[in-house]
Motif scaffolding. Structure first.
Motif, PDB file in Angstrom:
ATOM      1  N   SER A 126     -20.445 -73.111  47.258  1.00  0.00           N
ATOM      2  CA  SER A 126     -21.186 -72.136  46.443  1.00  0.00           C
ATOM      3  C   SER A 126     -20.994 -70.712  46.955  1.00  0.00           C
ATOM      4  O   SER A 126     -20.997 -69.754  46.169  1.00  0.00           O
ATOM      5  CB  SER A 126     -22.676 -72.480  46.422  1.00  0.00           C
ATOM      6  OG  SER A 126     -23.221 -72.469  47.728  1.00  0.00           O
ATOM      7  N   VAL A 127     -20.814 -70.558  48.254  1.00  0.00           N
ATOM      8  CA  VAL A 127     -20.561 -69.228  48.824  1.00  0.00           C
ATOM      9  C   VAL A 127     -19.186 -68.724  48.386  1.00  0.00           C
ATOM     10  O   VAL A 127     -19.046 -67.576  47.946  1.00  0.00           O
ATOM     11  CB  VAL A 127     -20.653 -69.265  50.367  1.00  0.00           C
ATOM     12  CG1 VAL A 127     -20.264 -67.921  50.961  1.00  0.00           C
ATOM     13  CG2 VAL A 127     -22.055 -69.654  50.807  1.00  0.00           C
ATOM     14  N   ILE A 128     -18.182 -69.581  48.492  1.00  0.00           N
ATOM     15  CA  ILE A 128     -16.829 -69.201  48.077  1.00  0.00           C
ATOM     16  C   ILE A 128     -16.805 -68.843  46.593  1.00  0.00           C
ATOM     17  O   ILE A 128     -16.218 -67.836  46.183  1.00  0.00           O
ATOM     18  CB  ILE A 128     -15.829 -70.342  48.360  1.00  0.00           C
ATOM     19  CG1 ILE A 128     -15.823 -70.723  49.848  1.00  0.00           C
ATOM     20  CG2 ILE A 128     -14.424 -69.950  47.893  1.00  0.00           C
ATOM     21  CD1 ILE A 128     -15.377 -69.642  50.778  1.00  0.00           C
ATOM     22  N   GLU A 129     -17.460 -69.649  45.790  1.00  0.00           N
ATOM     23  CA  GLU A 129     -17.405 -69.466  44.341  1.00  0.00           C
ATOM     24  C   GLU A 129     -18.272 -68.312  43.850  1.00  0.00           C
ATOM     25  O   GLU A 129     -18.252 -67.983  42.658  1.00  0.00           O
ATOM     26  CB  GLU A 129     -17.787 -70.766  43.642  1.00  0.00           C
ATOM     27  CG  GLU A 129     -16.740 -71.866  43.823  1.00  0.00           C
ATOM     28  CD  GLU A 129     -17.078 -73.146  43.092  1.00  0.00           C
ATOM     29  OE1 GLU A 129     -18.277 -73.351  42.799  1.00  0.00           O
ATOM     30  OE2 GLU A 129     -16.162 -73.938  42.819  1.00  0.00           O
ATOM     31  N   SER A 130     -19.010 -67.667  44.764  1.00  0.00           N
ATOM     32  CA  SER A 130     -19.820 -66.520  44.359  1.00  0.00           C
ATOM     33  C   SER A 130     -18.976 -65.253  44.153  1.00  0.00           C
ATOM     34  O   SER A 130     -19.491 -64.232  43.709  1.00  0.00           O
ATOM     35  CB  SER A 130     -20.916 -66.253  45.400  1.00  0.00           C
ATOM     36  OG  SER A 130     -20.370 -65.782  46.625  1.00  0.00           O
ATOM     37  N   TYR A 131     -17.689 -65.352  44.468  1.00  0.00           N
ATOM     38  CA  TYR A 131     -16.786 -64.190  44.344  1.00  0.00           C
ATOM     39  C   TYR A 131     -15.414 -64.698  43.936  1.00  0.00           C
ATOM     40  O   TYR A 131     -14.849 -65.579  44.598  1.00  0.00           O
ATOM     41  CB  TYR A 131     -16.739 -63.443  45.676  1.00  0.00           C
ATOM     42  CG  TYR A 131     -15.837 -62.237  45.744  1.00  0.00           C
ATOM     43  CD1 TYR A 131     -15.605 -61.408  44.645  1.00  0.00           C
ATOM     44  CD2 TYR A 131     -15.225 -61.894  46.949  1.00  0.00           C
ATOM     45  CE1 TYR A 131     -14.787 -60.299  44.733  1.00  0.00           C
ATOM     46  CE2 TYR A 131     -14.410 -60.774  47.048  1.00  0.00           C
ATOM     47  CZ  TYR A 131     -14.196 -59.984  45.934  1.00  0.00           C
ATOM     48  OH  TYR A 131     -13.386 -58.874  46.024  1.00  0.00           O
TER      49      TYR A 131
END
Length: 356
Positions: A126-131
Protein backbone atom coordinates in the motif's frame (compact mmCIF):
# COMPACT_ATOMS: atom_id res chain seq x y z
CA UNK A 1 11.04 51.44 -33.94
CA UNK A 2 9.91 48.25 -35.65
CA UNK A 3 13.56 47.18 -36.00
CA UNK A 4 14.16 47.75 -32.25
CA UNK A 5 11.04 45.79 -31.36
CA UNK A 6 12.18 42.89 -33.53
CA UNK A 7 15.61 42.92 -31.92
CA UNK A 8 14.08 42.93 -28.42
CA UNK A 9 11.73 40.07 -29.36
CA UNK A 10 14.64 38.04 -30.71
CA UNK A 11 16.62 38.64 -27.52
CA UNK A 12 13.63 37.67 -25.39
CA UNK A 13 13.15 34.43 -27.30
CA UNK A 14 16.86 33.63 -27.03
CA UNK A 15 16.81 34.31 -23.29
CA UNK A 16 13.74 32.11 -22.84
CA UNK A 17 15.42 29.28 -24.73
CA UNK A 18 18.60 29.71 -22.69
CA UNK A 19 16.66 29.60 -19.41
CA UNK A 20 14.90 26.48 -20.63
CA UNK A 21 18.20 24.81 -21.38
CA UNK A 22 19.59 25.76 -17.98
CA UNK A 23 16.47 24.39 -16.30
CA UNK A 24 16.70 21.09 -18.18
CA UNK A 25 20.43 20.81 -17.55
CA UNK A 26 19.90 21.38 -13.85
CA UNK A 27 17.33 18.57 -13.72
CA UNK A 28 19.51 16.19 -15.72
CA UNK A 29 22.60 17.00 -13.68
CA UNK A 30 20.90 16.30 -10.35
CA UNK A 31 22.23 13.24 -8.59
CA UNK A 32 20.62 9.85 -8.25
CA UNK A 33 20.67 9.40 -4.47
CA UNK A 34 21.26 5.88 -3.16
CA UNK A 35 20.56 5.22 0.52
CA UNK A 36 21.90 2.08 2.24
CA UNK A 37 20.68 0.97 5.65
CA UNK A 38 24.31 0.22 6.57
CA UNK A 39 27.56 -0.27 4.71
CA UNK A 40 28.52 -2.89 7.28
CA UNK A 41 26.19 -5.51 5.77
CA UNK A 42 28.24 -7.75 3.45
CA UNK A 43 25.38 -8.55 1.09
CA UNK A 44 24.36 -4.89 0.86
CA UNK A 45 28.00 -4.05 0.11
CA UNK A 46 27.86 -6.43 -2.85
CA UNK A 47 24.71 -4.69 -4.11
CA UNK A 48 26.45 -1.33 -3.70
CA UNK A 49 29.47 -2.50 -5.70
CA UNK A 50 27.24 -3.72 -8.52
CA UNK A 51 25.09 -0.58 -8.43
CA UNK A 52 28.11 1.73 -8.51
CA UNK A 53 29.40 0.02 -11.64
CA UNK A 54 26.05 0.06 -13.44
CA UNK A 55 25.39 3.73 -12.71
CA UNK A 56 28.96 4.71 -13.57
CA UNK A 57 28.89 2.77 -16.85
CA UNK A 58 25.61 4.49 -17.72
CA UNK A 59 27.21 7.89 -17.17
CA UNK A 60 24.78 8.78 -14.39
CA UNK A 61 25.75 11.08 -11.55
CA UNK A 62 25.03 9.48 -8.18
CA UNK A 63 25.83 9.71 -4.49
CA UNK A 64 25.73 6.96 -1.86
CA UNK A 65 24.53 7.53 1.69
CA UNK A 66 25.19 5.24 4.68
CA UNK A 67 22.52 5.42 7.41
CA UNK A 68 24.61 3.17 9.69
CA UNK A 69 21.46 1.48 10.99
CA UNK A 70 19.62 4.70 11.95
CA UNK A 71 16.28 5.56 10.39
CA UNK A 72 16.55 9.09 11.75
CA UNK A 73 19.85 9.51 9.91
CA UNK A 74 18.43 8.06 6.71
CA UNK A 75 15.37 10.31 6.76
CA UNK A 76 17.62 13.35 7.25
CA UNK A 77 19.79 12.17 4.35
CA UNK A 78 16.74 11.84 2.10
CA UNK A 79 15.54 15.33 3.09
CA UNK A 80 18.97 16.78 2.27
CA UNK A 81 19.20 14.98 -1.06
CA UNK A 82 15.78 16.25 -2.13
CA UNK A 83 16.74 19.80 -1.14
CA UNK A 84 19.88 19.46 -3.29
CA UNK A 85 17.76 18.59 -6.32
CA UNK A 86 18.02 14.80 -6.44
CA UNK A 87 16.58 13.25 -9.62
CA UNK A 88 15.71 9.89 -8.08
CA UNK A 89 15.82 8.15 -4.71
CA UNK A 90 16.98 4.53 -4.34
CA UNK A 91 16.29 3.46 -0.76
CA UNK A 92 17.40 0.45 1.28
CA UNK A 93 15.10 1.25 4.20
CA UNK A 94 16.40 1.02 7.77
CA UNK A 95 13.16 0.65 9.73
CA UNK A 96 11.01 -2.21 8.44
CA UNK A 97 8.97 -2.53 11.65
CA UNK A 98 6.38 0.08 10.62
CA UNK A 99 5.13 1.81 7.50
CA UNK A 100 5.75 5.33 8.76
CA UNK A 101 9.37 5.73 7.65
CA UNK A 102 8.73 4.45 4.14
CA UNK A 103 5.52 6.46 3.74
CA UNK A 104 7.30 9.62 4.88
CA UNK A 105 9.95 9.15 2.19
CA UNK A 106 7.30 8.45 -0.46
CA UNK A 107 5.36 11.59 0.52
CA UNK A 108 8.48 13.77 0.31
CA UNK A 109 9.39 12.32 -3.11
CA UNK A 110 5.84 12.60 -4.44
CA UNK A 111 5.63 16.27 -3.50
CA UNK A 112 8.67 16.97 -5.71
CA UNK A 113 7.71 14.45 -8.44
CA UNK A 114 10.89 12.42 -7.79
CA UNK A 115 10.88 8.68 -8.54
CA UNK A 116 11.64 6.48 -5.53
CA UNK A 117 12.73 2.84 -5.64
CA UNK A 118 12.89 0.84 -2.43
CA UNK A 119 14.94 -2.34 -2.46
CA UNK A 120 15.88 -5.45 -0.47
CA UNK A 121 14.22 -4.55 2.82
CA UNK A 122 10.45 -5.00 2.68
CA UNK A 123 8.05 -2.11 2.19
CA UNK A 124 4.28 -2.65 2.32
CA UNK A 125 2.40 -2.78 -0.98
CA UNK A 126 0.00 0.00 0.00
CA UNK A 127 2.94 2.35 0.61
CA UNK A 128 4.44 1.62 -2.81
CA UNK A 129 1.10 1.99 -4.55
CA UNK A 130 0.47 5.38 -2.93
CA UNK A 131 2.72 6.94 -5.60
CA UNK A 132 2.79 6.01 -9.29
CA UNK A 133 6.54 6.63 -9.51
CA UNK A 134 7.39 4.26 -6.66
CA UNK A 135 8.59 0.65 -7.06
CA UNK A 136 9.95 -2.07 -4.79
CA UNK A 137 12.77 -4.34 -5.99
CA UNK A 138 13.42 -7.31 -3.74
CA UNK A 139 12.76 -10.99 -3.39
CA UNK A 140 9.93 -13.34 -2.53
CA UNK A 141 11.16 -13.53 1.04
CA UNK A 142 9.27 -16.75 1.78
CA UNK A 143 11.10 -18.45 -1.10
CA UNK A 144 14.47 -18.29 0.67
CA UNK A 145 13.02 -19.94 3.78
CA UNK A 146 11.42 -22.71 1.74
CA UNK A 147 14.60 -23.34 -0.22
CA UNK A 148 16.73 -23.34 2.90
CA UNK A 149 14.31 -25.71 4.64
CA UNK A 150 14.48 -28.16 1.76
CA UNK A 151 18.27 -27.98 1.66
CA UNK A 152 18.55 -28.54 5.42
CA UNK A 153 15.97 -31.32 5.55
CA UNK A 154 17.63 -33.29 2.76
CA UNK A 155 21.09 -32.90 4.28
CA UNK A 156 20.02 -33.87 7.79
CA UNK A 157 18.10 -36.88 6.51
CA UNK A 158 21.11 -38.11 4.52
CA UNK A 159 23.49 -37.68 7.49
CA UNK A 160 21.17 -38.28 10.45
CA UNK A 161 23.12 -40.80 12.51
CA UNK A 162 26.42 -38.92 12.05
CA UNK A 163 24.82 -35.65 13.16
CA UNK A 164 23.21 -37.12 16.28
CA UNK A 165 26.17 -36.43 18.57
CA UNK A 166 24.01 -36.69 21.68
CA UNK A 167 22.72 -40.11 20.72
CA UNK A 168 19.14 -39.22 21.64
CA UNK A 169 17.65 -39.91 18.22
CA UNK A 170 16.99 -36.20 17.61
CA UNK A 171 18.88 -33.31 16.04
CA UNK A 172 19.13 -30.14 18.11
CA UNK A 173 19.56 -26.82 16.32
CA UNK A 174 20.39 -23.18 16.94
CA UNK A 175 18.66 -20.43 14.93
CA UNK A 176 20.00 -16.90 14.33
CA UNK A 177 17.14 -14.70 13.18
CA UNK A 178 18.79 -11.39 12.36
CA UNK A 179 16.22 -8.72 13.12
CA UNK A 180 12.83 -8.54 14.79
CA UNK A 181 10.01 -7.32 12.57
CA UNK A 182 11.91 -7.92 9.33
CA UNK A 183 9.75 -9.94 6.94
CA UNK A 184 12.71 -11.79 5.41
CA UNK A 185 13.91 -12.81 8.87
CA UNK A 186 10.43 -13.90 9.93
CA UNK A 187 9.87 -16.06 6.85
CA UNK A 188 13.32 -17.65 6.93
CA UNK A 189 13.00 -18.45 10.63
CA UNK A 190 9.64 -20.13 10.09
CA UNK A 191 10.10 -22.04 6.86
CA UNK A 192 13.69 -23.18 7.29
CA UNK A 193 12.55 -25.27 10.24
CA UNK A 194 9.02 -26.12 9.10
CA UNK A 195 10.07 -27.38 5.67
CA UNK A 196 13.04 -29.30 7.04
CA UNK A 197 10.72 -30.96 9.56
CA UNK A 198 8.29 -31.92 6.80
CA UNK A 199 11.07 -33.82 5.03
CA UNK A 200 12.22 -35.51 8.23
CA UNK A 201 8.78 -36.59 9.44
CA UNK A 202 7.85 -37.89 5.97
CA UNK A 203 10.87 -40.20 6.30
CA UNK A 204 9.86 -41.31 9.78
CA UNK A 205 12.40 -39.16 11.64
CA UNK A 206 11.65 -36.84 14.59
CA UNK A 207 11.39 -33.10 14.03
CA UNK A 208 14.34 -30.82 14.75
CA UNK A 209 14.51 -29.72 18.38
CA UNK A 210 15.61 -26.24 19.45
CA UNK A 211 18.67 -26.71 21.63
CA UNK A 212 17.48 -24.53 24.56
CA UNK A 213 14.05 -25.49 25.87
CA UNK A 214 13.94 -22.33 28.01
CA UNK A 215 13.87 -20.11 24.90
CA UNK A 216 10.22 -19.95 23.85
CA UNK A 217 11.05 -17.93 20.71
CA UNK A 218 13.33 -20.67 19.39
CA UNK A 219 15.76 -18.17 17.91
CA UNK A 220 18.37 -15.55 18.85
CA UNK A 221 18.30 -12.11 17.27
CA UNK A 222 20.92 -9.46 16.55
CA UNK A 223 19.74 -6.71 18.89
CA UNK A 224 21.36 -4.07 16.67
CA UNK A 225 19.39 -5.28 13.65
CA UNK A 226 22.51 -5.68 11.52
CA UNK A 227 22.51 -9.48 11.04
CA UNK A 228 26.16 -9.43 12.09
CA UNK A 229 28.83 -12.07 12.42
CA UNK A 230 29.85 -10.52 15.75
CA UNK A 231 26.41 -10.98 17.28
CA UNK A 232 26.16 -14.60 16.12
CA UNK A 233 29.65 -15.41 17.34
CA UNK A 234 28.91 -13.96 20.79
CA UNK A 235 25.68 -15.92 21.04
CA UNK A 236 27.24 -19.14 19.79
CA UNK A 237 30.22 -18.89 22.12
CA UNK A 238 27.89 -18.46 25.09
CA UNK A 239 25.66 -21.28 23.86
CA UNK A 240 28.60 -23.68 23.57
CA UNK A 241 29.74 -22.94 27.10
CA UNK A 242 26.58 -24.71 28.32
CA UNK A 243 25.54 -26.95 25.43
CA UNK A 244 28.43 -29.21 24.54
CA UNK A 245 29.46 -32.78 23.82
CA UNK A 246 30.87 -32.99 27.34
CA UNK A 247 27.43 -32.16 28.74
CA UNK A 248 25.77 -34.52 26.26
CA UNK A 249 23.54 -31.73 24.92
CA UNK A 250 25.62 -30.43 22.01
CA UNK A 251 24.12 -28.15 19.36
CA UNK A 252 24.11 -30.37 16.28
CA UNK A 253 22.93 -27.96 13.57
CA UNK A 254 23.11 -24.19 12.97
CA UNK A 255 20.59 -22.28 10.85
CA UNK A 256 21.35 -18.63 10.12
CA UNK A 257 19.20 -16.17 8.21
CA UNK A 258 22.21 -14.69 6.45
CA UNK A 259 25.79 -15.69 5.74
CA UNK A 260 27.42 -13.20 8.12
CA UNK A 261 25.68 -14.79 11.09
CA UNK A 262 26.52 -18.25 9.74
CA UNK A 263 30.20 -17.27 9.56
CA UNK A 264 30.05 -15.84 13.08
CA UNK A 265 28.71 -19.16 14.37
CA UNK A 266 31.43 -21.03 12.48
CA UNK A 267 34.08 -18.83 14.08
CA UNK A 268 32.80 -19.76 17.55
CA UNK A 269 32.74 -23.44 16.61
CA UNK A 270 36.27 -23.32 15.23
CA UNK A 271 37.60 -21.81 18.45
CA UNK A 272 36.56 -25.09 20.06
CA UNK A 273 38.03 -27.26 17.31
CA UNK A 274 34.89 -27.93 15.28
CA UNK A 275 34.49 -27.41 11.52
CA UNK A 276 38.25 -27.39 10.96
CA UNK A 277 38.29 -30.03 8.23
CA UNK A 278 40.17 -33.30 8.37
CA UNK A 279 39.22 -35.39 11.39
CA UNK A 280 37.47 -32.57 13.24
CA UNK A 281 33.75 -32.91 13.99
CA UNK A 282 31.53 -30.99 11.61
CA UNK A 283 28.50 -29.12 12.90
CA UNK A 284 26.48 -28.32 9.75
CA UNK A 285 25.90 -24.61 9.26
CA UNK A 286 23.53 -23.07 6.71
CA UNK A 287 23.07 -19.43 5.67
CA UNK A 288 21.52 -17.14 3.07
CA UNK A 289 23.11 -14.75 0.52
CA UNK A 290 25.98 -16.75 -1.06
CA UNK A 291 28.55 -14.10 -0.22
CA UNK A 292 32.11 -14.77 -1.37
CA UNK A 293 33.21 -15.52 2.20
CA UNK A 294 30.38 -18.04 2.60
CA UNK A 295 31.22 -19.70 -0.71
CA UNK A 296 34.84 -19.99 0.45
CA UNK A 297 33.65 -21.60 3.69
CA UNK A 298 31.56 -24.09 1.71
CA UNK A 299 34.53 -24.89 -0.53
CA UNK A 300 36.74 -25.56 2.50
CA UNK A 301 34.06 -27.64 4.22
CA UNK A 302 33.38 -25.48 7.29
CA UNK A 303 29.90 -24.60 6.03
CA UNK A 304 27.39 -26.78 4.19
CA UNK A 305 25.16 -24.54 2.10
CA UNK A 306 23.52 -21.18 1.49
CA UNK A 307 20.82 -19.58 -0.64
CA UNK A 308 22.09 -17.24 -3.32
CA UNK A 309 20.58 -13.77 -3.28
CA UNK A 310 21.55 -12.21 -6.60
CA UNK A 311 23.18 -8.84 -5.83
CA UNK A 312 24.03 -8.10 -9.46
CA UNK A 313 20.53 -9.01 -10.61
CA UNK A 314 19.00 -6.75 -7.98
CA UNK A 315 21.24 -3.81 -8.87
CA UNK A 316 20.51 -4.27 -12.59
CA UNK A 317 16.73 -4.31 -12.02
CA UNK A 318 16.91 -1.20 -9.83
CA UNK A 319 18.97 0.69 -12.41
CA UNK A 320 16.60 -0.33 -15.22
CA UNK A 321 13.52 0.86 -13.33
CA UNK A 322 15.22 4.12 -12.35
CA UNK A 323 16.23 4.85 -15.94
CA UNK A 324 12.72 4.03 -17.17
CA UNK A 325 11.13 6.43 -14.71
CA UNK A 326 13.61 9.19 -15.52
CA UNK A 327 13.02 8.72 -19.26
CA UNK A 328 9.24 8.72 -18.90
CA UNK A 329 8.93 5.11 -20.06
CA UNK A 330 6.77 2.36 -18.60
CA UNK A 331 8.38 1.56 -15.25
CA UNK A 332 8.97 -2.14 -16.03
CA UNK A 333 10.13 -1.80 -19.62
CA UNK A 334 13.06 -4.22 -20.33
CA UNK A 335 12.46 -6.02 -17.01
CA UNK A 336 11.77 -9.77 -17.27
CA UNK A 337 7.97 -10.00 -17.01
CA UNK A 338 8.23 -13.18 -14.93
CA UNK A 339 9.88 -11.12 -12.19
CA UNK A 340 7.22 -8.40 -12.14
CA UNK A 341 4.46 -8.57 -9.53
CA UNK A 342 1.39 -6.44 -10.28
CA UNK A 343 2.30 -2.81 -10.89
CA UNK A 344 4.43 -2.34 -7.80
CA UNK A 345 7.38 -4.71 -7.43
CA UNK A 346 10.12 -6.79 -9.05
CA UNK A 347 11.21 -10.07 -7.44
CA UNK A 348 14.77 -11.30 -7.98
CA UNK A 349 14.85 -15.12 -7.71
CA UNK A 350 16.96 -17.07 -5.23
CA UNK A 351 19.05 -20.18 -5.95
CA UNK A 352 20.45 -22.97 -3.76
CA UNK A 353 24.23 -22.97 -3.39
CA UNK A 354 26.02 -26.09 -2.13
CA UNK A 355 29.37 -25.44 -3.78
CA UNK A 356 30.59 -25.50 -7.36
Amino acid sequence: MKKLTAILLTLALALTALLGLVSCAGTEDGEISVFYYTNADTYISSVRTAMDKILTDAGLKFQNYDANGSQTTQTEQVTTAIAKGSRALIVNLVDTNSDDAAQNIVDMAKEKDIPVIFFNRSVKQSVIESYDKCVFVGTDYEEAGHMQGKMIGEYVLANYDKLDLNGDGKISYAMFKGQEGNQEAIARTEFAVKDANAILTAAGKPELVYYDSSNANKYQVDQNGQWSAAAAKDYMSTNLSRFSEANNNMIELVIANNDEMALGAISALQELGYNMGGESTLIPVFGVDATEAAKDAIRTGSMIGTIKQDAEGMADAIATVVQNLLDGKAKFESVDSEKVVGDWRVNIPYATYLGE
